[in-house]
Design a protein around this motif. Structure first.
Motif, PDB file in Angstrom:
ATOM      1  N   CYS A  70       0.866  -1.067   0.043  1.00 15.20           N
ATOM      2  CA  CYS A  70       0.051   0.063   0.028  1.00 15.20           C
ATOM      3  C   CYS A  70       1.026   1.222   0.021  1.00 15.20           C
ATOM      4  O   CYS A  70       0.759   2.148  -0.679  1.00 15.20           O
TER       5      CYS A  70
ATOM      6  N   VAL B 218      -4.548   5.351   1.619  1.00 17.18           N
ATOM      7  CA  VAL B 218      -4.451   3.999   0.456  1.00 17.18           C
ATOM      8  C   VAL B 218      -4.963   2.744   1.526  1.00 17.18           C
ATOM      9  O   VAL B 218      -5.650   1.890   1.028  1.00 17.18           O
ATOM     10  N   ARG B 219      -4.208   2.659   2.719  1.00 19.49           N
ATOM     11  CA  ARG B 219      -4.194   1.671   3.283  1.00 19.49           C
ATOM     12  C   ARG B 219      -5.732   1.651   4.181  1.00 19.49           C
ATOM     13  O   ARG B 219      -6.355   0.359   4.164  1.00 19.49           O
TER      14      ARG B 219
ATOM     15  N   TYR C 288      -8.073   0.391   1.253  1.00 22.85           N
ATOM     16  CA  TYR C 288      -7.891  -1.058   0.857  1.00 22.85           C
ATOM     17  C   TYR C 288      -8.546  -2.103   2.000  1.00 22.85           C
ATOM     18  O   TYR C 288      -9.109  -2.979   1.657  1.00 22.85           O
TER      19      TYR C 288
ATOM     20  N   TYR D  39      -3.214  -9.001  -2.335  1.00 24.37           N
ATOM     21  CA  TYR D  39      -2.216  -8.266  -1.570  1.00 24.37           C
ATOM     22  C   TYR D  39      -0.699  -9.177  -1.481  1.00 24.37           C
ATOM     23  O   TYR D  39       0.089  -8.721  -1.771  1.00 24.37           O
TER      24      TYR D  39
END
Length: 68
Positions: free
Chosen positions: A19, A33-34, A37, A52
């Motif tokens: 990420c 982003v994390r 996700y 991932y």
């Protein structure tokens, strides 16, 4: 204007740096982003965990220039 951006895992990592690498590539905030996700992984049919792992295997680690 040419940029030499590469998609690679970063050392700024919670787990594998995927990420963080995506955030650096797209010039986004890594925390956003994390969080996105995680939300996509747990709230939909998005297969986030296997994706991932695949990205972790396929994305090369970030290289650092050691010339001082």
């Amino acid at each position: 204007m040419a940029t030499n951006r590469r998609l690679c895992r970063t050392r700024d990592a919670w787990l594998g740096g995927v990420c963080g690498g995506l955030a650096k590539y797209f010039d986004w905030d890594p925390t956003i982003v994390r969080l996105l996700y995680l939300v996509l992984t747990f709230s939909s049919l998005f297969a986030g965990i296997p994706i991932y792992i695949v990205l972790w295997i396929l994305m090369p680690p970030e290289r650092y220039d050691r010339s001082y």
